[in-house]
Design an enzyme around this catalytic site. Structure first.
Site, PDB file in Angstrom:
ATOM      1  CE1 TYR A  51      -3.027  -3.078   0.572  1.00 50.87           C
ATOM      2  CE2 TYR A  51      -3.334  -2.429   2.846  1.00 50.87           C
ATOM      3  CZ  TYR A  51      -3.604  -3.283   1.807  1.00 50.87           C
ATOM      4  OH  TYR A  51      -4.458  -4.343   2.000  1.00 50.87           O
ATOM      5  CG  LEU A 212     -17.567  -0.315   4.974  1.00 48.67           C
ATOM      6  CD1 LEU A 212     -17.005   1.087   5.170  1.00 48.67           C
ATOM      7  CD2 LEU A 212     -18.936  -0.438   5.639  1.00 48.67           C
ATOM      8  CB  ALA A 213     -19.213  -3.939  -0.765  1.00 48.46           C
ATOM      9  N   GLY A 215     -17.123   0.669  -0.162  1.00 45.25           N
ATOM     10  CA  GLY A 215     -17.949   1.850   0.106  1.00 45.25           C
ATOM     11  C   GLY A 215     -19.406   1.664  -0.262  1.00 45.25           C
ATOM     12  CG  LEU A 217     -22.107  -3.289   1.756  1.00 41.96           C
ATOM     13  CD1 LEU A 217     -21.452  -4.489   2.428  1.00 41.96           C
ATOM     14  CD2 LEU A 217     -23.584  -3.594   1.460  1.00 41.96           C
ATOM     15  CB  THR A 218     -21.358   3.894   3.091  1.00 46.08           C
ATOM     16  OG1 THR A 218     -21.377   4.322   1.716  1.00 46.08           O
ATOM     17  CG2 THR A 218     -19.976   3.392   3.450  1.00 46.08           C
ATOM     18  N   GLY A 219     -24.221   2.907   1.632  1.00 44.87           N
ATOM     19  CA  GLY A 219     -25.475   3.416   1.084  1.00 44.87           C
ATOM     20  C   GLY A 219     -25.303   4.662   0.233  1.00 44.87           C
ATOM     21  CE  LYS A 220     -18.816   6.347  -0.924  1.00 45.21           C
ATOM     22  NZ  LYS A 220     -17.630   7.129  -0.597  1.00 45.21           N
TER      23      LYS A 220
END
Ligand SMILES: NC(=O)c1ccc[n+]([C@@H]2O[C@H](COP(=O)([O-])OP(=O)(O)OC[C@H]3O[C@@H](n4cnc5c(N)ncnc54)[C@H](OP(=O)(O)O)[C@@H]3O)[C@@H](O)[C@H]2O)c1
Length: 318
Positions: A51, A212-213, A215, A217-220
């Site tokens: 990273y 969170l897949a 991001g 699964l944050t619903g954004k």
């Protein structure tokens, strides 16, 4: 309800993902996230020597270096457990699990992190070109030398995990304490079909990444949004991976219902579901701002009811 995760590791329920440090979060943003996380009781940070090698001008090790500067600024690790990985950093020549690579990469990570011991050291991938007796032997030697506390493996298929467990037992090596697979509400089969049972049988903790897949699964993300609408450098890749599947949207609807009823963020419900799965010790999720992290932390202590879990299971299996 769930089978216990490995007994070897004693960590906070949220493992803070470190791939954003030095990538989508600069030093100031990274330090703020790390401060907020540890301020909330967090003590388990995930990184890797690779990273953020994908950023132009980087060669890997940037995330570890950010964490090292943060640790130095706060006067040492003092209870913060660092997990890092070896085996995928082509730029440094450490793109394999040869014993000399594992040994040299570990020293390089220790130096960047500024610590004397890595709490959890993962093989970032499988390497079928190196006999397991040799690669796992190198990890075991690091444990014996006191440079590593626990060993983990990531991105390995079930048959190879079985072989790895057999080799550590036959050779008397340090046991595999953790498996790091991709696992979340939208990516279930890869872990649940076989790996989960192997973990349960062998006291291996699952520390899933992409909690969170990316991001999602944050619903954004919504069915109407396009990459350009989302404030995220990774939006294109996330949309390509998840948007085309109807199951994604059904699952997000189910998450939104529970989140509204419980008055918690959608991301917290997704992480609570993951944390409740058999053998899962601590989901990994990253946040590039303190505000993002504040949406994740409420999952700690959020016990979903059997009906809520069943609703999410049904939606994500649809
Ligand atoms: N072993 C492996 O091969 C492997 C592979 C990948 C990752 N990992 C590890 O797993 C960690 C997690 O993976 P990941 O970061 O790629 O995926 P993730 O945890 O599924 O997604 C995290 C991303 O979602 C977005 N996000 C988080 N909270 C949010 C909020 N409240 N509101 C809106 N967006 C939010 C942020 O990205 P944006 O703001 O940019 O959208 C954040 O970086 C990594 O940091 C790394 O430590 C391991």
């Amino acid at each position: 309800m769930s089978a216990p995760a490995s007994s070897a590791l004693d960590v906070h329920p949220l493992c803070l993902g470190g791939n954003v440090f030095g990538w989508t979060a600069d030093d100031a943003a990274s330090f703020a996230v790390l401060d907020r996380y540890t301020g909330a009781g967090g003590n388990f940070v995930d990184t890797a020597d690779v990273y953020s090698a994908w950023v132009p001008g980087h060669e890997g090790g940037e995330s570890e270096a950010v964490i090292g500067r943060w640790l130095a600024q706060r006067g040492g690790a003092d209870g913060v457990q660092i997990a890092t990985k070896v085996g995928m950093n082509a730029a440094s020549g450490f793109h394999n699990l040869k014993p000399e690579t594992v040994t040299a990469a570990c020293d390089a990570s220790l130096e960047r992190l500024g610590v004397e011991r890595i709490d959890l050291y993962y093989a970032h991938r499988d390497d079928t070109d190196v006999p397991l007796e040799e690669s796992l032997g190198a990890f075991d030697a690091l444990v014996k030398a006191g440079k590593v506390a626990h060993i983990g493996v990531s991105n390995v298929p079930p048959d190879r995990l079985r072989e790895m467990v057999a080799v550590t037992k036959a050779e008397g090596y340090a046991p595999i304490a953790a498996l790091q697979p991709a696992y979340n509400l939208l990516d279930r089969a890869g872990f649940e079909d076989e790996l989960q049972a192997i973990c349960a049988e062998n006291d291996i903790a699952c520390v899933p990444y992409y909690g969170l897949a990316m991001g999602f699964l944050t619903g954004k993300y919504t069915q109407e949004s396009v990459a350009a609408d989302i404030d995220s450098p990774r939006a294109k890749g996330a949309i390509k991976t998840y948007a085309g599947n109807e199951r994604t949207w059904v699952t997000l609807d189910a998450l939104r219902v529970i989140a509204a009823e419980r008055s918690v963020p959608v991301a917290a419900v997704a992480l609570a579901w993951l944390h409740g799965r058999d053998t899962v010790l601590a989901p990994i999720a990253s946040a590039r701002t303190v505000e993002q992290l504040d949406d994740l932390l409420p999952f700690v202590g959020l016990e979903l009811t059997a009906d809520e879990v069943a609703a999410l299971d049904a939606a994500s299996a649809a």
